[in-house]
Write an enzyme that holds these catalytic residues in place. Structure first.
Site, mmCIF file in Angstrom:
data_model
loop_
_atom_site.group_PDB
_atom_site.id
_atom_site.type_symbol
_atom_site.label_atom_id
_atom_site.label_comp_id
_atom_site.label_asym_id
_atom_site.label_seq_id
_atom_site.Cartn_x
_atom_site.Cartn_y
_atom_site.Cartn_z
ATOM 1 N N HIS A 54 54.890 64.046 36.830
ATOM 2 C CA HIS A 54 54.528 64.427 38.202
ATOM 3 C C HIS A 54 53.403 63.564 38.726
ATOM 4 O O HIS A 54 52.265 63.638 38.246
ATOM 5 C CB HIS A 54 54.114 65.898 38.254
ATOM 6 C CG HIS A 54 54.013 66.442 39.647
ATOM 7 N ND1 HIS A 54 55.080 66.474 40.516
ATOM 8 C CD2 HIS A 54 52.959 66.966 40.340
ATOM 9 C CE1 HIS A 54 54.703 67.006 41.671
ATOM 10 N NE2 HIS A 54 53.419 67.299 41.586
ATOM 11 N N GLN A 59 47.568 59.574 46.216
ATOM 12 C CA GLN A 59 46.358 60.379 46.052
ATOM 13 C C GLN A 59 45.360 59.750 45.068
ATOM 14 O O GLN A 59 44.208 60.188 45.002
ATOM 15 C CB GLN A 59 46.736 61.795 45.625
ATOM 16 C CG GLN A 59 47.448 62.561 46.725
ATOM 17 C CD GLN A 59 47.891 63.962 46.328
ATOM 18 O OE1 GLN A 59 47.424 64.503 45.338
ATOM 19 N NE2 GLN A 59 48.795 64.531 47.096
ATOM 20 N N HIS A 200 60.283 70.136 48.353
ATOM 21 C CA HIS A 200 58.841 70.166 48.084
ATOM 22 C C HIS A 200 58.393 71.475 47.446
ATOM 23 O O HIS A 200 57.668 71.489 46.452
ATOM 24 C CB HIS A 200 58.051 69.931 49.371
ATOM 25 C CG HIS A 200 56.571 70.016 49.181
ATOM 26 N ND1 HIS A 200 55.874 71.209 49.283
ATOM 27 C CD2 HIS A 200 55.651 69.076 48.879
ATOM 28 C CE1 HIS A 200 54.595 70.991 49.055
ATOM 29 N NE2 HIS A 200 54.422 69.702 48.813
ATOM 30 N N ARG A 203 58.257 77.178 50.192
ATOM 31 C CA ARG A 203 57.709 77.400 51.533
ATOM 32 C C ARG A 203 58.091 76.269 52.493
ATOM 33 O O ARG A 203 57.999 76.434 53.706
ATOM 34 C CB ARG A 203 56.187 77.560 51.477
ATOM 35 C CG ARG A 203 55.418 76.352 51.024
ATOM 36 C CD ARG A 203 53.903 76.604 51.039
ATOM 37 N NE ARG A 203 53.168 75.401 50.696
ATOM 38 C CZ ARG A 203 52.855 75.030 49.465
ATOM 39 N NH1 ARG A 203 53.209 75.792 48.436
ATOM 40 N NH2 ARG A 203 52.177 73.906 49.233
ATOM 41 N N HIS A 225 57.656 72.022 43.518
ATOM 42 C CA HIS A 225 56.392 72.748 43.326
ATOM 43 C C HIS A 225 56.685 74.241 43.402
ATOM 44 O O HIS A 225 57.414 74.681 44.303
ATOM 45 C CB HIS A 225 55.399 72.441 44.455
ATOM 46 C CG HIS A 225 54.839 71.066 44.453
ATOM 47 N ND1 HIS A 225 54.801 70.287 45.584
ATOM 48 C CD2 HIS A 225 54.266 70.320 43.480
ATOM 49 C CE1 HIS A 225 54.222 69.133 45.314
ATOM 50 N NE2 HIS A 225 53.895 69.123 44.041
ATOM 51 N N GLU A 228 52.112 77.664 42.402
ATOM 52 C CA GLU A 228 50.864 76.993 42.042
ATOM 53 C C GLU A 228 49.642 77.835 42.396
ATOM 54 O O GLU A 228 48.647 77.823 41.678
ATOM 55 C CB GLU A 228 50.781 75.633 42.742
ATOM 56 C CG GLU A 228 49.511 74.862 42.434
ATOM 57 C CD GLU A 228 49.455 73.505 43.118
ATOM 58 O OE1 GLU A 228 48.480 72.771 42.893
ATOM 59 O OE2 GLU A 228 50.396 73.179 43.889
ATOM 60 N N HIS A 262 53.971 73.097 37.991
ATOM 61 C CA HIS A 262 52.867 74.061 37.887
ATOM 62 C C HIS A 262 53.334 75.432 37.372
ATOM 63 O O HIS A 262 52.956 75.824 36.279
ATOM 64 C CB HIS A 262 52.105 74.210 39.208
ATOM 65 C CG HIS A 262 51.602 72.938 39.781
ATOM 66 N ND1 HIS A 262 50.760 72.090 39.086
ATOM 67 C CD2 HIS A 262 51.825 72.330 40.990
ATOM 68 C CE1 HIS A 262 50.485 71.025 39.834
ATOM 69 N NE2 HIS A 262 51.122 71.150 40.986
ATOM 70 N N ASP A 313 49.609 64.073 38.568
ATOM 71 C CA ASP A 313 49.580 64.724 39.881
ATOM 72 C C ASP A 313 48.701 63.993 40.887
ATOM 73 O O ASP A 313 49.078 62.951 41.401
ATOM 74 C CB ASP A 313 49.151 66.176 39.699
ATOM 75 C CG ASP A 313 49.471 67.054 40.901
ATOM 76 O OD1 ASP A 313 49.778 66.507 41.970
ATOM 77 O OD2 ASP A 313 49.408 68.286 40.783
#
Length: 442
Positions: A54, A59, A200, A203, A225, A228, A262, A313
């Site tokens: 992951h 980032q 993703h 939600r 995901h 989490e 997660h 991550d």
């Protein structure tokens, strides 16, 4: 090419004085218990590389930039808003520069493959680039620049919360419709990468969109995901009267192709369902600690035969051994006991390593292994270092994970990419990255 190792972890266990012949991308022959021959490259202890299940490559450039307390308290959600603001200036060239540094650091730490959970698709205004695959191609170019094996997981993102709530302005660069996403996948097929799909999160998709997206890859990996944050669990309960993993298991055919990223906040029944499904749980202990997520029930999950992989991550720190160390230490702090993620009498470091190695299932390829016919993904520890003095076998893995024994060399697909702990292209990669960051943060 002939390599000779002081000792190496083969499928049958550690063996001394191992001579290995590489042919192209693969291991051709292995013999052990023999001295090196003239012309052999001589190395310290060796083991197969690990998968990083992951990654959000962009980032890496945020590492260290979100460690100042806000006025109203900080959480994953305040960090997310800072991340959205960071994206405003990033283009394909910049993404390639950042991803190349992240991937070089992965190789230096013992990762030889990566699953890139890629959701930064569009230009800063939210409009598709003239080439809609431009950002994903930048990721693939960075993987080629560094030599890491890539599983590309383009992300489908359409909503800001459960029940199809419209997306926010900060999410404008991520968004797709099922049709535009299918076209993106088609455009990515020629790339030098294993291709999967990544809704993703629950939600960010409706049930109908989830079904449509996962149907696009009948054989490839599926990453999502899930659970989490406690707030995510509460929102899912309010929407469906079910917890996130519970809902997913009831509405999708979750099997060994899935990687649940997660899965931190799960009930015992959800934990049992994941283990039975043969899906992988993608754990990112350093990021989960940095964001204040919580701790996955790894001790109980592994005891019932569950499968895990590790990822870096958000790349606050890229270090395969540190991820595994923190995974074990989190369980020690929770249960107030030691050596928890292993069996009685067994090495904790070796158990953690083997669990992480099998996470390759989530990337759509078999685990790396030092055996004839396997892809030559090899990691060596620096010979003669104090941390490995008078150690052999699994104690070497214990020393790497818990005592920070240093990596010396790394081969990926038969090509030596790291020597003396540094990626061969690091100077050029660092120069591009530094120039980019000065422009981004000016």
């Amino acid at each position: 090419m002939a390599l000779w190792f002081e000792q190496a972890l083969l499928p049958e266990g550690w063996r001394p004085s191992v001579r290995m012949i590489l042919k192209g991308r693969f291991i051709d022959r292995i013999v052990h218990g023999i001295p090196p021959e003239p012309g052999d490259e001589r190395h310290g202890p060796a083991f197969a590389g690990l998968p990083n299940v992951h990654s959000h490559a962009f980032q890496r450039a945020m590492a260290g930039l979100t460690e100042r307390a806000g006025e109203g308290g900080d959480s994953f959600w305040t960090w997310r808003e800072a991340m959205y603001r960071f994206l405003d200036r990033l283009n394909p060239e910049g993404l390639r520069a950042i991803a190349a540094l992240a991937y070089a650091e992965m190789l230096e730490s013992g990762f030889t493959s990566v699953g890139e959970f890629h959701y930064l698709h569009h230009d800063p205004s939210g409009a598709p680039y003239a080439n809609p695959a431009a950002m994903a191609e930048a990721i693939a170019q960075a993987a080629d620049d560094t030599g890491i094996a890539l599983t590309l997981l383009p992300v489908f993102y359409a909503h800001s919360n459960f029940g199809g709530v419209p997306p926010t302005e900060g999410q404008r660069r991520f968004l797709h419709t099922p049709d535009s996403y299918a076209r993106l996948l088609e455009a990515l097929k020629p790339l030098n990468a294993t291709l999967g799909v990544a809704p993703h999160s629950l939600r960010a998709v409706t049930p109908q969109e989830l079904a449509a997206i996962t149907a696009l890859t009948p054989d490839g990996p599926i990453h999502i995901h899930i659970a989490e944050q406690r707030a995510e669990v509460e929102a899912c309960l309010a929407w469906s009267n079910q917890r996130p993993v519970e809902w997913l298991m009831n509405h999708a055919e979750v099997d060994q192709r899935w990687c649940l990223i997660h899965a931190t906040h799960i009930a015992d029944s959800e934990r049992n369902a994941i283990a039975k499904s043969a899906a992988t749980v993608g754990l990112c202990p350093i990021t989960e600690a940095n964001l204040g997520d919580g701790l996955f029930p790894a001790r109980a999950f592994l005891a019932q035969g569950g499968r895990i992989g590790i990822g870096s991550d958000s790349h606050i720190r890229i270090d395969a051994a540190a991820e595994l160390c923190l995974l074990e230490y989190g369980q020690r702090l929770t249960h107030q006991a030691r050596n928890l993620l292993t069996a009685p009498g067994q090495s904790t470091g070796a158990s953690l390593y083997h669990h992480a190695r099998k996470g390759a299932q989530a990337l759509g390829h078999p685990p790396a292994t030092l055996t004839p016919g396997a892809r030559a993904d090899i990691v060596t520890l620096r010979p003669g270092q104090p941390t490995t003095a008078a150690r052999s076998g699994d104690r070497l893995l214990d020393s790497w994970i818990f005592a920070r024994a240093q990596i010396d060399s790394v081969w990926c697909a038969g090509v030596r990419r790291v020597t003396a702990g540094l990626h061969h292209a690091r100077p050029a990669i660092e120069a591009r990255y530094t120039q980019l960051l000065k422009a981004l943060l000016d």
